[in-house]
Design a protein around this motif. Structure first.
Motif, PDB file in Angstrom:
ATOM      1  N   PHE A 100       1.063  -1.716  -0.251  1.00  0.00           N
ATOM      2  CA  PHE A 100      -0.252  -0.331  -0.031  1.00  0.00           C
ATOM      3  C   PHE A 100       0.856   0.882   0.037  1.00  0.00           C
ATOM      4  N   ALA A 101       1.708   1.256  -0.663  1.00  0.00           N
ATOM      5  CA  ALA A 101       2.962   2.206  -0.461  1.00  0.00           C
ATOM      6  C   ALA A 101       2.150   3.371  -1.488  1.00  0.00           C
ATOM      7  N   GLY A 102       3.211   4.847  -1.394  1.00  0.00           N
ATOM      8  CA  GLY A 102       2.315   5.774  -1.312  1.00  0.00           C
ATOM      9  C   GLY A 102       0.187   5.935  -1.745  1.00  0.00           C
ATOM     10  N   LEU A 103      -0.514   5.183  -0.964  1.00  0.00           N
ATOM     11  CA  LEU A 103      -1.499   5.850  -1.049  1.00  0.00           C
ATOM     12  C   LEU A 103      -1.817   6.511   0.072  1.00  0.00           C
ATOM     13  N   THR A 104      -1.784   7.503   0.138  1.00  0.00           N
ATOM     14  CA  THR A 104      -1.713   8.652   1.007  1.00  0.00           C
ATOM     15  C   THR A 104      -2.980   8.903   1.226  1.00  0.00           C
ATOM     16  N   LYS A 105      -4.346   8.738   0.341  1.00  0.00           N
ATOM     17  CA  LYS A 105      -5.101   9.053   0.469  1.00  0.00           C
ATOM     18  C   LYS A 105      -6.316   7.777   0.892  1.00  0.00           C
ATOM     19  N   LEU A 106      -5.775   6.906   0.753  1.00  0.00           N
ATOM     20  CA  LEU A 106      -6.674   5.799   1.152  1.00  0.00           C
ATOM     21  C   LEU A 106      -7.263   6.273   2.595  1.00  0.00           C
ATOM     22  N   GLU A 107      -9.105   6.299   2.652  1.00  0.00           N
ATOM     23  CA  GLU A 107      -9.776   6.293   3.744  1.00  0.00           C
ATOM     24  C   GLU A 107     -10.197   5.027   4.480  1.00  0.00           C
ATOM     25  N   LEU A 108     -10.068   4.089   3.316  1.00  0.00           N
ATOM     26  CA  LEU A 108     -10.816   2.304   3.056  1.00  0.00           C
ATOM     27  C   LEU A 108     -10.523   1.146   3.023  1.00  0.00           C
ATOM     28  N   LEU A 109      -9.522   0.405   3.936  1.00  0.00           N
ATOM     29  CA  LEU A 109      -9.325  -0.544   3.158  1.00  0.00           C
ATOM     30  C   LEU A 109      -9.971  -1.621   4.051  1.00  0.00           C
ATOM     31  N   ASP A 121       5.380  -4.340  10.231  1.00  0.00           N
ATOM     32  CA  ASP A 121       5.954  -3.445  10.940  1.00  0.00           C
ATOM     33  C   ASP A 121       5.832  -3.141   8.881  1.00  0.00           C
ATOM     34  N   GLY A 122       5.240  -1.630   8.859  1.00  0.00           N
ATOM     35  CA  GLY A 122       5.729  -0.116   8.000  1.00  0.00           C
ATOM     36  C   GLY A 122       4.816  -0.508   5.870  1.00  0.00           C
ATOM     37  N   ALA A 123       3.996  -1.566   6.955  1.00  0.00           N
ATOM     38  CA  ALA A 123       3.424  -2.282   5.311  1.00  0.00           C
ATOM     39  C   ALA A 123       2.499  -0.743   4.995  1.00  0.00           C
ATOM     40  N   LEU A 124       1.581  -0.758   6.398  1.00  0.00           N
ATOM     41  CA  LEU A 124       0.589   0.854   6.277  1.00  0.00           C
ATOM     42  C   LEU A 124       0.915   1.833   6.776  1.00  0.00           C
ATOM     43  N   ARG A 125       2.256   2.093   6.683  1.00  0.00           N
ATOM     44  CA  ARG A 125       3.092   3.666   7.565  1.00  0.00           C
ATOM     45  C   ARG A 125       2.621   5.046   6.239  1.00  0.00           C
ATOM     46  N   ASP A 126       1.935   4.402   4.774  1.00  0.00           N
ATOM     47  CA  ASP A 126       1.262   5.728   4.137  1.00  0.00           C
ATOM     48  C   ASP A 126       0.602   5.714   4.209  1.00  0.00           C
ATOM     49  N   LEU A 127      -0.612   5.098   4.665  1.00  0.00           N
ATOM     50  CA  LEU A 127      -1.776   5.294   4.768  1.00  0.00           C
ATOM     51  C   LEU A 127      -1.883   6.284   5.730  1.00  0.00           C
ATOM     52  N   SER A 128      -1.967   7.542   6.036  1.00  0.00           N
ATOM     53  CA  SER A 128      -2.164   8.491   6.599  1.00  0.00           C
ATOM     54  C   SER A 128      -3.606   9.079   6.989  1.00  0.00           C
ATOM     55  N   SER A 129      -4.110   8.734   6.049  1.00  0.00           N
ATOM     56  CA  SER A 129      -5.326   9.383   5.643  1.00  0.00           C
ATOM     57  C   SER A 129      -6.649   8.313   5.961  1.00  0.00           C
ATOM     58  N   LEU A 130      -6.070   7.073   6.502  1.00  0.00           N
ATOM     59  CA  LEU A 130      -6.699   5.978   6.648  1.00  0.00           C
ATOM     60  C   LEU A 130      -8.232   5.877   8.134  1.00  0.00           C
ATOM     61  N   GLN A 131      -9.302   5.434   7.843  1.00  0.00           N
ATOM     62  CA  GLN A 131     -10.320   6.204   8.523  1.00  0.00           C
ATOM     63  C   GLN A 131     -10.973   4.789   9.003  1.00  0.00           C
TER      64      GLN A 131
END
Length: 167
Positions: A100-109, A121-131
């Protein structure tokens, strides 16, 4: 008196028909037509709509639907503009740091219905918008990781406050 086989209509020189364009101009018109089609295809869709990872479906540019596709891993080529991903009910057994690298706009997974025992570790690091993440066990995992996203943690906190206030 004129013979019956002759017409009084003026004749055009051989090789010319009325209402036709000069051959040089026809090439120019064809080139413009082809260029127009290319431009419409290239610029007519937002970047998120241009690519949908195979074999998924992208009915809306911000969503990727990959349920029941027998996927063994997260498909490559997910647009960085995607907000919702559904990978439910596949054969995914592991995630990598680049899944999921680079998916900073991802809200729902949504990755339910897979056999993923742990998340590296680190697999979800870029998910800054995840809700939200499904199943809920992954949300608990996210809140325990050192690279947890602040938006997910604040969402969980606000859900707890709403539940206490209504109950």
């Amino acid at each position: 008196m004129l013979p019956a086989h002759r017409s009084r209509v003026p004749r055009l020189p051989k090789g010319r028909c009325p209402r036709t364009t000069h051959p040089d101009k026809m090439l120019t018109q064809a080139h413009w037509g082809a260029l127009s089609v290319v431009l419409i295809l290239a610029w007519g869709h937002p970047p998120a709509a241009r690519a949908c990872p195979h074999p998924c479906a992208c009915y809306v540019p911000s969503e990727v639907h990959c349920t029941f596709r027998s996927l063994a891993s997260v498909p490559a080529g997910i647009s960085k503009h995607v907000e919702r991903i559904n990978l439910g009910f596949n054969s995914i057994q592991a995630l990598s740091e680049s899944s999921f690298a680079g998916l900073t706009k991802l809200e729902l997974l949504m990755i339910h219905g897979n056999d993923i025992p742990s998340i590296p570790d680190g697999a979800l690091r870029d998910l800054s918008s995840l809700q939200a993440a499904a199943p809920n066990s992954y949300e608990r995992h996210l809140t325990q990781e050192h690279d947890v996203t602040t938006s997910l943690a604040s969402l969980k906190a606000s859900r707890g406050q709403k539940n206490r206030a209504s109950g």
